[in-house]
Design an enzyme around this catalytic site. Sequence first.
Site, short mmCIF file in Angstrom:
data_model
loop_
_atom_site.label_atom_id
_atom_site.label_comp_id
_atom_site.label_asym_id
_atom_site.label_seq_id
_atom_site.Cartn_x
_atom_site.Cartn_y
_atom_site.Cartn_z
N GLU A 295 39.37 27.60 44.34
CA GLU A 295 38.66 28.50 43.43
C GLU A 295 37.40 27.82 42.86
OE1 GLU A 295 41.60 30.93 41.36
OE2 GLU A 295 40.23 31.05 39.68
N HIS A 324 57.93 18.54 61.20
CA HIS A 324 58.62 19.32 62.22
C HIS A 324 58.07 20.74 62.28
CE1 HIS A 324 61.53 16.05 62.72
NE2 HIS A 324 61.27 15.86 61.44
N LYS A 438 39.61 41.36 40.24
CA LYS A 438 40.14 41.89 38.97
C LYS A 438 39.41 43.18 38.61
CE LYS A 438 41.49 37.55 36.60
NZ LYS A 438 41.41 36.76 35.39
O1 PA5 Z 1 41.30 29.45 37.14
C1 PA5 Z 1 41.09 30.57 36.74
O2 PA5 Z 1 40.17 30.84 35.94
C2 PA5 Z 1 41.96 31.73 37.16
O3 PA5 Z 1 42.84 31.37 38.17
C3 PA5 Z 1 42.77 32.22 35.97
O4 PA5 Z 1 43.59 31.20 35.50
C4 PA5 Z 1 43.63 33.42 36.33
O5 PA5 Z 1 42.83 34.41 36.92
C5 PA5 Z 1 44.30 33.99 35.10
O6 PA5 Z 1 43.37 34.30 34.12
P1 PA5 Z 1 43.77 34.49 32.62
O7 PA5 Z 1 44.29 33.20 32.09
O8 PA5 Z 1 42.53 34.92 31.93
O9 PA5 Z 1 44.83 35.55 32.59
#
Ligand code: PA5
Length: 469
Positions: A295, A324, A438
């Site tokens: 990410e 394996h 989202k």
């Molecule tokens: O790293 C990130 O920003 C995302 O993976 C968020 O953690 C994830 O989308 C969840 O978001 P939130 O904590 O706002 O619910």
Amino acid sequence: MNLRLDYNNVIKEYVGEHGIDSDDFNEYKDKIASAIEGMKKKKDEGKMDFRLMPFVQDDVVNDINDYVESVKEKGVIDTFVVLGIGGSALGPIAVQQALNHPYYNELTKEQRKGCPRLYVLDNVDPEKIVNFLDIVDLKKCLFNVISKSGSTSETMSQFMIIEEKMKKVLDNEDELKDHFVFTTDKEKGNLVKIGKEKGYKMFVVPSGVGGRFSELTPVGLLAAAMCGINISELLRGAKEMDMACDKTNYRESPAYMYAIIHYILMNKNKKLSVMMPYSDRLKYMSDWYCQLWAESIGKKFDNEGKEVWGGMTPIKALGVTDQHSQLQLYTEGPFDKIVVFLKNERFKNELMIPEVYGDIPEINFLGGHTQNELINVELSSTEIALNKMGKPNMKIIFPEINEYYIGQFIQMMEIATGFMGELMNINAFDQPGVEEGKNCTYAIFNKPGYEEKKKELESQKKRTDKFIC
Ligand code: PA5
């Protein structure tokens, strides 16, 4: 002692032409120097607040520990449940798996030293939640709703479902306070609003720390403390690692070296990075890391707005299990990856293989050795097999797996990820691709404010049966 990064097997001398040598380090010398500068600048300007977390949270740790004690003293709660996703869930899962008994939830309360069981519900698969509700007594559950934004559909829908169910089993709504605790932004978002209205206990995700960099904030610390993990030790390890990585000479910084090696190999067309712990305890650390890496560095634009479509795909594997399964591909498949092993030097148990079946030498040779020797010999053998095929690999060595070293690992990987972002000249701290997903969900569900998005979706080319078989 700190975690060590052993990168011998990415060096050409050991692994051959697909490795790297001093010419490669020289080629990127200026880039590395400016990335080190960039790290320093970002830290000073408050753009890398995850770096501060090990240094500034004494009060937070006290608050968490006091809260945990108060929950235990009341003696009502036997199950602690995290509702969260992505950066709000993967860290708590990984830390619990690494540091507590592998069958923690099956232990008796006494064996768990009075701590509650832990579940993390990080999906909206309706079967999972319904089935989960079959196995718990809601009246004994404490739900930790974790969402920095306070608006993520998955987490909010879980909360809405469970709060309604909880209301039905409690005698009065005032008791809800004993069953919900929020971890969210200090002032922004729906959870703050709801939490204040209902009087729920709330912990803060610092505004400058993004979800995937937040394990060492209350996001991860609360669940860990609730399950008996020493969170001060986690933070102490992270602090030591942070100081060990903050070096002008990059060769002394394990996090910088980790990123530099990845960067050089990525530019040699090795766009896959496998993390392969030889330890069941570390299995979910790979999950956590994969999200962090993917990410953060998978980005369409660089910092100047130029399209770069950058990134390096992280892959999780488990030693020895995946020897394996995946290893054949890693050894004899394409030269497109680096494999990173996690080695545990000291397991908590020693398991001797009995000297039996003297009449069958094909298995008797194992007798008298331990499984501890076997797992690490298999790791060495895998390294040899990869080297022989010219496949770059390196290893992070844990002297043992405890709070201190897990804290070190988390901080090291977060710094490495930030540093990779600097080398690639991309923003490692946003996630427009995730936000896009989202936003589409919000639009499809007619969330106010997403009307334009809805129009955009409706104008998309419709699917045709022609391409479905
Ligand atoms: O790293 C990130 O920003 C995302 O993976 C968020 O953690 C994830 O989308 C969840 O978001 P939130 O904590 O706002 O619910």
